[in-house]
Design an enzyme around this catalytic site. Structure first.
Site, mmCIF file in Angstrom:
data_model
loop_
_atom_site.group_PDB
_atom_site.id
_atom_site.type_symbol
_atom_site.label_atom_id
_atom_site.label_comp_id
_atom_site.label_asym_id
_atom_site.label_seq_id
_atom_site.Cartn_x
_atom_site.Cartn_y
_atom_site.Cartn_z
ATOM 1 N N HIS A 11 -2.077 -39.493 -30.086
ATOM 2 C CA HIS A 11 -2.287 -40.776 -30.763
ATOM 3 C C HIS A 11 -3.464 -40.683 -31.725
ATOM 4 O O HIS A 11 -3.404 -41.160 -32.848
ATOM 5 C CB HIS A 11 -2.509 -41.891 -29.735
ATOM 6 C CG HIS A 11 -1.280 -42.187 -28.932
ATOM 7 N ND1 HIS A 11 -1.309 -42.830 -27.715
ATOM 8 C CD2 HIS A 11 0.026 -41.912 -29.172
ATOM 9 C CE1 HIS A 11 -0.069 -42.950 -27.246
ATOM 10 N NE2 HIS A 11 0.750 -42.385 -28.111
ATOM 11 N N GLN A 54 6.094 -33.765 -20.731
ATOM 12 C CA GLN A 54 7.046 -33.187 -21.672
ATOM 13 C C GLN A 54 8.417 -33.866 -21.663
ATOM 14 O O GLN A 54 9.188 -33.685 -22.595
ATOM 15 C CB GLN A 54 7.202 -31.688 -21.399
ATOM 16 C CG GLN A 54 5.919 -30.908 -21.675
ATOM 17 C CD GLN A 54 6.068 -29.437 -21.370
ATOM 18 O OE1 GLN A 54 5.867 -29.024 -20.235
ATOM 19 N NE2 GLN A 54 6.430 -28.630 -22.351
ATOM 20 N N TYR A 77 6.450 -15.095 -19.828
ATOM 21 C CA TYR A 77 7.378 -15.198 -20.957
ATOM 22 C C TYR A 77 7.497 -13.924 -21.794
ATOM 23 O O TYR A 77 8.573 -13.569 -22.220
ATOM 24 C CB TYR A 77 6.958 -16.357 -21.873
ATOM 25 C CG TYR A 77 7.188 -17.723 -21.255
ATOM 26 C CD1 TYR A 77 8.402 -18.377 -21.430
ATOM 27 C CD2 TYR A 77 6.213 -18.348 -20.484
ATOM 28 C CE1 TYR A 77 8.634 -19.632 -20.875
ATOM 29 C CE2 TYR A 77 6.441 -19.612 -19.914
ATOM 30 C CZ TYR A 77 7.652 -20.239 -20.113
ATOM 31 O OH TYR A 77 7.887 -21.464 -19.553
ATOM 32 N N ASN A 131 4.264 -17.874 -13.837
ATOM 33 C CA ASN A 131 5.014 -18.163 -15.067
ATOM 34 C C ASN A 131 4.831 -16.970 -15.998
ATOM 35 O O ASN A 131 3.704 -16.481 -16.161
ATOM 36 C CB ASN A 131 4.459 -19.388 -15.789
ATOM 37 C CG ASN A 131 4.549 -20.659 -14.966
ATOM 38 O OD1 ASN A 131 5.204 -20.692 -13.927
ATOM 39 N ND2 ASN A 131 3.897 -21.709 -15.441
ATOM 40 N N ASN A 136 -0.740 -26.369 -12.649
ATOM 41 C CA ASN A 136 0.045 -25.495 -13.505
ATOM 42 C C ASN A 136 -0.867 -24.781 -14.496
ATOM 43 O O ASN A 136 -1.604 -25.437 -15.247
ATOM 44 C CB ASN A 136 1.087 -26.286 -14.294
ATOM 45 C CG ASN A 136 1.884 -25.389 -15.228
ATOM 46 O OD1 ASN A 136 2.698 -24.583 -14.773
ATOM 47 N ND2 ASN A 136 1.635 -25.469 -16.528
ATOM 48 N N GLU A 137 -0.813 -23.467 -14.504
ATOM 49 C CA GLU A 137 -1.490 -22.657 -15.523
ATOM 50 C C GLU A 137 -2.883 -23.161 -15.877
ATOM 51 O O GLU A 137 -3.139 -23.565 -17.017
ATOM 52 C CB GLU A 137 -0.653 -22.613 -16.808
ATOM 53 C CG GLU A 137 0.724 -22.037 -16.617
ATOM 54 C CD GLU A 137 1.499 -21.926 -17.937
ATOM 55 O OE1 GLU A 137 0.979 -22.385 -18.967
ATOM 56 O OE2 GLU A 137 2.597 -21.369 -17.923
ATOM 57 N N GLU A 177 8.219 -20.216 -13.889
ATOM 58 C CA GLU A 177 8.689 -20.430 -15.264
ATOM 59 C C GLU A 177 9.046 -19.102 -15.904
ATOM 60 O O GLU A 177 8.297 -18.133 -15.804
ATOM 61 C CB GLU A 177 7.615 -21.077 -16.162
ATOM 62 C CG GLU A 177 7.432 -22.549 -15.962
ATOM 63 C CD GLU A 177 6.358 -23.133 -16.871
ATOM 64 O OE1 GLU A 177 6.174 -22.627 -17.993
ATOM 65 O OE2 GLU A 177 5.706 -24.100 -16.433
ATOM 66 N N ASP A 193 5.479 -40.140 -26.559
ATOM 67 C CA ASP A 193 5.722 -41.545 -26.201
ATOM 68 C C ASP A 193 7.113 -41.770 -25.607
ATOM 69 O O ASP A 193 7.274 -42.582 -24.688
ATOM 70 C CB ASP A 193 5.555 -42.461 -27.432
ATOM 71 C CG ASP A 193 4.100 -42.548 -27.884
ATOM 72 O OD1 ASP A 193 3.247 -41.841 -27.287
ATOM 73 O OD2 ASP A 193 3.807 -43.305 -28.831
ATOM 74 N N HIS A 248 0.237 -30.975 -14.048
ATOM 75 C CA HIS A 248 0.689 -30.128 -15.160
ATOM 76 C C HIS A 248 -0.036 -30.605 -16.430
ATOM 77 O O HIS A 248 0.586 -31.108 -17.365
ATOM 78 C CB HIS A 248 2.215 -30.222 -15.286
ATOM 79 C CG HIS A 248 2.847 -29.100 -16.065
ATOM 80 N ND1 HIS A 248 3.805 -28.256 -15.555
ATOM 81 C CD2 HIS A 248 2.659 -28.668 -17.338
ATOM 82 C CE1 HIS A 248 4.182 -27.382 -16.469
ATOM 83 N NE2 HIS A 248 3.504 -27.614 -17.567
ATOM 84 N N ARG A 277 12.067 -28.141 -10.180
ATOM 85 C CA ARG A 277 10.613 -28.233 -10.303
ATOM 86 C C ARG A 277 10.272 -29.281 -11.361
ATOM 87 O O ARG A 277 10.715 -29.174 -12.504
ATOM 88 C CB ARG A 277 10.032 -26.872 -10.713
ATOM 89 C CG ARG A 277 8.532 -26.940 -10.979
ATOM 90 C CD ARG A 277 7.941 -25.618 -11.483
ATOM 91 N NE ARG A 277 6.539 -25.799 -11.753
ATOM 92 C CZ ARG A 277 5.903 -25.394 -12.846
ATOM 93 N NH1 ARG A 277 6.546 -24.723 -13.785
ATOM 94 N NH2 ARG A 277 4.617 -25.646 -13.006
HETATM 95 C C1 PNW Z 1 3.904 -23.040 -20.347
HETATM 96 N N1 PNW Z 1 0.770 -18.941 -24.125
HETATM 97 O O1 PNW Z 1 2.911 -23.116 -21.300
HETATM 98 C C2 PNW Z 1 3.871 -24.414 -19.751
HETATM 99 O O2 PNW Z 1 3.699 -24.435 -18.360
HETATM 100 C C3 PNW Z 1 5.005 -25.294 -20.162
HETATM 101 O O3 PNW Z 1 4.590 -26.624 -20.067
HETATM 102 C C4 PNW Z 1 5.497 -24.892 -21.537
HETATM 103 O O4 PNW Z 1 6.452 -25.781 -22.026
HETATM 104 C C5 PNW Z 1 6.054 -23.502 -21.408
HETATM 105 O O5 PNW Z 1 5.081 -22.603 -20.934
HETATM 106 C C6 PNW Z 1 6.661 -22.944 -22.688
HETATM 107 O O6 PNW Z 1 5.678 -22.673 -23.644
HETATM 108 C C7 PNW Z 1 2.436 -22.021 -21.979
HETATM 109 O O7 PNW Z 1 0.278 -19.171 -25.257
HETATM 110 C C8 PNW Z 1 1.864 -22.265 -23.205
HETATM 111 O O8 PNW Z 1 0.714 -17.765 -23.662
HETATM 112 C C9 PNW Z 1 1.307 -21.243 -23.913
HETATM 113 C C10 PNW Z 1 1.331 -19.957 -23.401
HETATM 114 C C11 PNW Z 1 1.896 -19.716 -22.164
HETATM 115 C C12 PNW Z 1 2.439 -20.751 -21.459
#
Ligand code: PNW
Length: 468
Positions: free
Chosen positions: A46, A26, A312, A310, A169-170, A370, A55, A125, A80
């Site tokens: 690509h 990223q 959100y 992580n 990661n995830e 996260e 890129d 990741h 991190r």
């Molecule tokens: C995480 N969802 O991804 C990743 O670890 C990161 O690379 C990313 O940039 C960040 O969250 C922000 O999105 C996710 O759909 C992608 O629930 C999708 C989901 C959750 C986490």
């Protein structure tokens, strides 16, 4: 809603660690420079001839010194980031080891240490070397051996400096996106089988990486190793027992899918039972969820030194009738009615989730690897600050009122970056100008706010009254 006044000005414990996160694909760019091999995400964008790709991204391959300087100025206790497997092993195997790639990470790690910033390193990741994917990727159990070679090299090279290793990661998202629904690299749409096989292989790979550290490096380096899992907080639509059952089933299918094998042993019962039943009704001879042997269960169980999470958003679930037998898929196996409103900020979400993790998995310590939100472009990112206040307030309540041992928080992200297909979704506390060849970094309002929080440890919600 109101944030209660009693929550104004609470203080984070002295030992609590603040950081930010990024990931190699990223931010680094330089996708084929200095001997780097292609990863599946390079190939994916690509092939699609997408207008956006990784890129150049934030060009951190060249601008890492500025990134370290920003980390220092923010006052971060840790940073991190992830190592690009195909940057140090271009085809993913030991017959190609790339000295230039190794130098990049050595320099980064040493610069961080010089500034007293702890490197927290994600080994994987999502950016699998293309060649490893060509060999079957996470659908080939030999992936575990390739991963072993890669992580051993990382531990050998960087183990003296790195005290926190994050294996994967995830994996949930990687299995969904890459092997279930095919919406990301490597693009396999195998929603009833592929994602379960992916999870089986990745769990074995994680466990191998943990065991290798234990057996060969821990005595010498005394670091900590864990896997990064991800989930929204899952709320039941009502208190109806059926909705509560749907909530728990969702949490088991989503978080428990990987957490149960690592923290308790084997898949969650509800997954084993439901997928076995549905497989039988589909006339299959065995479950689409691969079975672990007793030895494998024991090998995977206990492979953690902390719980890294992580998170959100909040999702709401309610009961629904089981989906009819037909097309096999994870979501039909799960059969709940779920929805996520990513613009709603739930002020109890983090507290509920952390307590759930603590009660369910008793991990000893938890790190939030996260958390954050995206905003539109601009430096006045007040919505991000509001989101952070709410989540950090919830976090402080968990630490201070519930005595849950949360030891660190990694804000996603240090800077705007390539959000797996778009540069419009901006998660950074530092703005990156993607139109400029310099990829100029500029602090947003939230960066100053976070800097102040780290310096004072005081979360001041008094100026923050309402939201929504
Ligand atoms: C995480 N969802 O991804 C990743 O670890 C990161 O690379 C990313 O940039 C960040 O969250 C922000 O999105 C996710 O759909 C992608 O629930 C999708 C989901 C959750 C986490």
């Amino acid at each position: 809603f109101l944030v209660q006044n009693s929550l104004a000005t609470k203080t984070f414990p002295e030992s609590f660690m603040f950081g930010t996160g990024t990931a190699a694909f990223q931010i680094e760019g330089a996708w084929n420079e200095d001997g780097k091999g292609p990863s599946i995400w390079d190939t994916f964008f690509h092939k699609k001839n997408a207008t956006e790709n990784g890129d150049v991204a934030c060009d951190s391959y060249h601008k890492w010194k500025e990134d370290v300087q920003n980390a220092k100025d923010l006052g971060l206790k840790f940073y991190r980031f992830s190592i690009g497997w195909s940057r140090i092993m271009p085809n993913g195997t030991l017959n190609s080891v790339n000295q230039k790639g190794i130098e990049y990470y050595s320099n980064l790690i040493k610069a961080l240490k010089e500034e007293d910033i702890e490197p927290v390193v994600t080994l994987y990741h999502w950016d699998m070397p293309q060649y490893i994917s060509d060999l079957g990727g996470a659908l080939n159990v030999q992936f575990v051996d390739y991963f072993e070679d890669y992580v051993r090299l990382c531990y050998t090279l960087f183990g003296a400096y790195v005290k926190y290793w994050l294996t994967l990661n995830e994996p949930t998202i990687q299995c969904f996106v890459g092997y279930g629904y095919g919406v990301g690299a490597s693009g396999f749409a195998l929603p009833g089988d592929g994602l379960y096989q992916c999870s089986y292989v990745l769990l074995k790979a994680h466990a191998r990486a943990y065991r290798i550290y234990d057996e060969e490096f821990r005595d010498q380096y005394q670091g900590k190793v864990g896997i990064v899992l991800e989930t929204n907080w899952i709320e039941a639509e009502t208190e109806d027992p059926l909705d509560l059952e749907a909530q728990e089933r969702y949490l088991q299918f989503y978080l428990g899918w990987f957490a149960n094998p690592v923290y308790k042993g084997n898949w969650p019962d509800v997954m084993i039972d439901r997928i076995a039943n549905r497989s039988k009704l589909e006339n299959l001879a065995r479950s689409r969820l691969p079975a672990f042997t007793q030895d494998e269960i024991e090998y995977i169980n206990g492979t953690h030194d902390f719980f890294a999470i992580n998170t959100y958003y909040t999702s709401t679930v309610s009961y629904q009738e089981d989906e009819p037998i037909g097309t096999p898929s994870y979501s039909n196996d799960l059969s709940v009615d779920a929805s996520t409103n990513s613009s709603y900020i739930d002020n109890q979400a983090l507290r509920k989730l952390l307590n759930y993790i603590n009660d369910r998995y008793n991990p000893g310590s938890i790190i939030i690897t996260e958390n954050g939100r995206a905003t539109s472009d601009g430096l006045e990112d007040i919505e991000r600050i509001e989101y952070l206040k709410i989540y950090l307030c919830s976090l402080l309540d968990t630490i201070l009122e519930d005595n849950v041992n949360v030891i660190g928080y990694s804000l996603w992200s240090l800077m705007d970056n390539f959000e797996w297909g778009t540069y419009e979704t901006r998660f950074g506390i530092i703005r990156v100008d993607f139109d400029s060849p310099n990829r100029t970094r500029t602090w947003k309002e939230s960066a100053r706010w976070y800097q102040n929080l780290i310096a004072t440890r005081v979360l001041d919600n008094s100026t923050f009254i309402a939201n929504n």
